[in-house]
Enzyme design. Structure first.
Site, PDB file in Angstrom:
ATOM      1  N   ARG A 125       5.095 -13.336   9.383  1.00  0.00           N
ATOM      2  CA  ARG A 125       5.777 -12.090   9.068  1.00  0.00           C
ATOM      3  C   ARG A 125       7.108 -12.030   9.803  1.00  0.00           C
ATOM      4  O   ARG A 125       7.347 -12.769  10.755  1.00  0.00           O
ATOM      5  CB  ARG A 125       4.896 -10.901   9.398  1.00  0.00           C
ATOM      6  CG  ARG A 125       4.594 -10.714  10.862  1.00  0.00           C
ATOM      7  CD  ARG A 125       3.478  -9.692  11.089  1.00  0.00           C
ATOM      8  NE  ARG A 125       3.842  -8.359  10.652  1.00  0.00           N
ATOM      9  CZ  ARG A 125       3.180  -7.676   9.712  1.00  0.00           C
ATOM     10  NH1 ARG A 125       2.145  -8.196   9.104  1.00  0.00           N
ATOM     11  NH2 ARG A 125       3.558  -6.461   9.380  1.00  0.00           N
ATOM     12  N   GLU A 140       0.881  -1.162   0.000  1.00  0.00           N
ATOM     13  CA  GLU A 140       0.000   0.000   0.000  1.00  0.00           C
ATOM     14  C   GLU A 140       0.918   1.211   0.000  1.00  0.00           C
ATOM     15  O   GLU A 140       1.796   1.316   0.856  1.00  0.00           O
ATOM     16  CB  GLU A 140      -0.886  -0.017   1.253  1.00  0.00           C
ATOM     17  CG  GLU A 140      -1.926   1.064   1.193  1.00  0.00           C
ATOM     18  CD  GLU A 140      -2.832   1.113   2.420  1.00  0.00           C
ATOM     19  OE1 GLU A 140      -2.787   0.192   3.253  1.00  0.00           O
ATOM     20  OE2 GLU A 140      -3.565   2.108   2.526  1.00  0.00           O
ATOM     21  N   LYS A 178       4.452   0.616  10.274  1.00  0.00           N
ATOM     22  CA  LYS A 178       4.550   1.895   9.561  1.00  0.00           C
ATOM     23  C   LYS A 178       4.180   3.042  10.474  1.00  0.00           C
ATOM     24  O   LYS A 178       4.755   4.125  10.399  1.00  0.00           O
ATOM     25  CB  LYS A 178       3.596   1.897   8.364  1.00  0.00           C
ATOM     26  CG  LYS A 178       4.136   1.194   7.146  1.00  0.00           C
ATOM     27  CD  LYS A 178       3.142   1.348   6.003  1.00  0.00           C
ATOM     28  CE  LYS A 178       3.326   0.242   4.977  1.00  0.00           C
ATOM     29  NZ  LYS A 178       2.185   0.107   4.095  1.00  0.00           N
TER      30      LYS A 178
END
Ligand code: ATP
Ligand code: MG
Length: 583
Positions: free
Chosen positions: A292, A57, A302
């Site tokens: 992850r 994204e 983020k």
């Protein structure tokens, strides 16, 4: 020299091996640009054996966690003669920007991956599918699979149920199809304010999987999008857009992180309904989940990275202490070292935390065979060879890289006055100290053996100068040079020739292995000494072009700062010490 890893199997490779063996994806069509079934089925046979995608994204900078996903998806495509798409998942208008798009492109390329195959560029934007997504949504409404809900977001939340209780149906769930369709069109036409209506899938409010309790497909957002401007005021939810994006692009293996596992039934539901409606065609993409990357001593969310940057705890997104790819690059990490790291940590379904030292060791292992060696003195003190003529300049040399002993050599002069590390002299040496102290012999690396004859102190008691005499018959590389055995060798640079440099000694940004453990405020764990700047002396001849890296002998790996360094005014970052000194 290559550090490309040998192929190590993992559960995803096993799945792909089986899929290729069963011929599941063989003979499927591909008709660029990504399109619905009607167009795709008229296309040629897909030359790619598999298709994967990396779908960031564009709302922030890539970090080391993304590198794991990039190496995995592009790596699988490379190894199986497939194609990996770079897809910008830009369905969220408020947070996304072109700046991030450009930065992502630059850093995926920097990592060594390409999405141009046989002249075709496989870079896509979810926003290019907005019209198709909308048409698909209309067909879901027409088939009775979706309805327009007038409940507020709060009401929807309140009626969604919990892990142990089922949800309750919306009063609008069974409204006539034609009514929903008209409302959806009005939503698109901008006739309603944000939040007034939402399009929901009609699945099962009693499902044990909360994701299947009539998830929202479209919400109203009167917001400008970085690519589509004001063309849309309804935007698709990620969970609705993502499977469609995968299917339009002919993705075979859609690999995501474990937290999406519970979404998989919904992912499949969407693809199956759209296939029944003739919008998509088999073979459909399948979603697979892997753990992850969690790395110690850093934060990779983020949101937290943004906080560190915006609140000024670091100097920007590419601060050499950040685990962003831009920061790691500036710190001196090479693309090869990051690929090596990703290979070493492997891929599995079990959540784990990788120690930061694994990343650091990958950098050492990547650089050691190739990095040019040089000498630097970072905490300088003068060494005067009192029996060396003041006007003599004696050329010395050393291999550029000792692993390539017969390869190119570097040259530097030996003179009467040198800079050495302050720590290489002790007035009162501790036990097993083999470097300079009064009366002791050491070798000046690539030069002569010297005997320490004295030193000077200033009024504060600090040592200002060390004195020695050299033994002329001990010059390195000459016969008999080793006749006098010494236990220590020290590095040095000629004071008259050395290049002055600003050297930034970076350390870890956090003092704790898990700075964002539980509810802890991660800012509390910031290491106040994560950057120390010193004025050092570099071996003459060093060209500190931005991005150039060296091993400074005995000190570690260093890189000329990408922003601030120039040949005239070198600014050097320490990437990593030679050994793991963190305790
Ligand atoms: P956020 O949810 O904070 O916006 P994100 O990390 O999910 O961020 P995306 O841009 O959605 O960011 O990520 C792109 C891809 O990178 C996704 O497929 C995601 O699974 C993967 N990814 C992100 N973080 C990690 C990580 N720590 N380890 C492995 N893969 C990751
Ligand atoms: Mg995400």
């Amino acid at each position: 020299m290559t550090t490309e890893p040998a192929l190590v199997s993992n559960f995803l490779r096993t799945i792909i091996d089986n899929d290729l063996k069963s011929g599941q994806y063989q003979g499927r069509q591909w008709a660029p640009p990504p399109s619905p079934a009607a167009v795709r089925l008229a296309g040629a046979i897909d030359p790619a054996r598999i298709r994967t995608r990396f779908p960031p994204e564009p709302n922030g900078y890539l970090h080391i966690g993304h590198a794991k996903s990039i190496c995995l998806n592009f790596g699988l495509a490379r190894d199986y003669q497939g194609i990996c798409h770079l897809r910008f998942d830009d369905t969220n208008p408020e947070k996304e920007e072109d700046e991030y798009v450009r930065a992502i492109i630059e850093l995926v390329q920097w990592l060594g991956f390409s999405w141009t195959v046989d002249g075709a560029e496989h870079q896509y934007f979810a926003s290019d599918y907005f019209e198709t997504l909308y048409q698909f949504a209309e067909s879901l409404v027409q088939a009775g699979h979706a309805y327009v809900d007038e409940q507020s977001a709060d009401q929807m939340r309140a009626t969604r149920g919990t892990l142990t209780e089922p949800g309750t149906n919306s009063p609008w769930r069974d409204r006539p199809m034609a009514e929903s369709l008209a409302l959806l069109r009005d939503m698109r036409a901008g006739k309603y304010p944000d939040g007034a209506l939402a399009l929901r899938a009609r699945i099962d409010m009693g499902s044990p999987n909360i994701n299947l309790r009539d998830p929202v497909l479209y919400r109203i957002r009167h917001a400008s999008h970085h690519r589509t401007g004001d063309a849309w005021c309804i935007y698709p939810m990620y969970s609705w857009a993502h499977p469609v994006e995968d299917a339009l692009e002919g993705i075979t293996h859609s690999i995501c992180t474990l937290e999406f596992e519970d979404q998989r039934p919904y992912y499949d539901w969407i693809l199956e309904r759209l296939t029944e409606l003739g919008q998509l065609a088999a073979p459909l993409p399948r979603q697979y989940e892997f753990a992850r990357l969690n790395l110690s001593y850093v934060v990779t969310s983020k949101r937290k990275l943004r906080q560190l940057v915006l609140e000024g705890h670091v100097q920007g997104w590419d601060d050499p202490r950040l685990p962003t790819l831009a920061g790691l690059r500036r710190r001196g990490y090479t693309p090869g070292s990051i690929r090596l790291f990703c290979d070493r940590i492997g891929v599995s379904k079990a959540d784990s935390r990788i120690d930061y030292s694994v990343l650091e060791q990958a950098l050492r292992d990547d650089l050691d065979p190739v990095a040019a060696r040089a000498v630097a003195v970072l905490d300088p003190i003068k060494l005067i060879i009192t029996n060396f003529p003041a006007d003599l300049t004696e050329p010395c040399s050393a291999p550029v890289n000792p692993h390539d002993h017969d390869g190119p050599r570097r040259e530097f002069p030996l003179t009467r006055e040198l800079w050495i590390e302050r720590d290489d002299f002790r007035e009162d040496p501790p036990k097993k100290y083999f470097r300079l102290f009064p009366g002791n012999l050491v070798r000046l690396k690539y030069g002569y053996v010297v005997r320490c004859t004295g030193f000077l102190k200033n009024e504060q008691g600090e040592i200002t100068e060390v004195h020695c005499e050299y033994l002329p018959e001990t010059r390195s590389g000459t016969p008999g040079a080793d006749a006098i055995k010494v236990k220590g060798a020290i590095t040095w640079v000629s004071a008259a020739h050395a290049v002055a440099a600003e050297v930034r000694l970076y350390d870890r940004l956090f003092r704790e292995a898990h700075p964002d453990r539980g509810d802890q405020d991660f800012l509390q764990a910031i290491n106040p000494d994560s950057c120390r700047t010193v004025q050092g002396w570099l071996e003459p001849g060093i060209q500190a072009e931005p991005g150039h890296c060296w091993q400074f002998e005995r000190l570690g790996y260093f890189v000329a700062d990408r922003h601030d360094s120039s040949i005239e005014r070198p600014v050097i970052n320490r990437a990593i010490t030679l050994r793991d000194t963190w305790i």
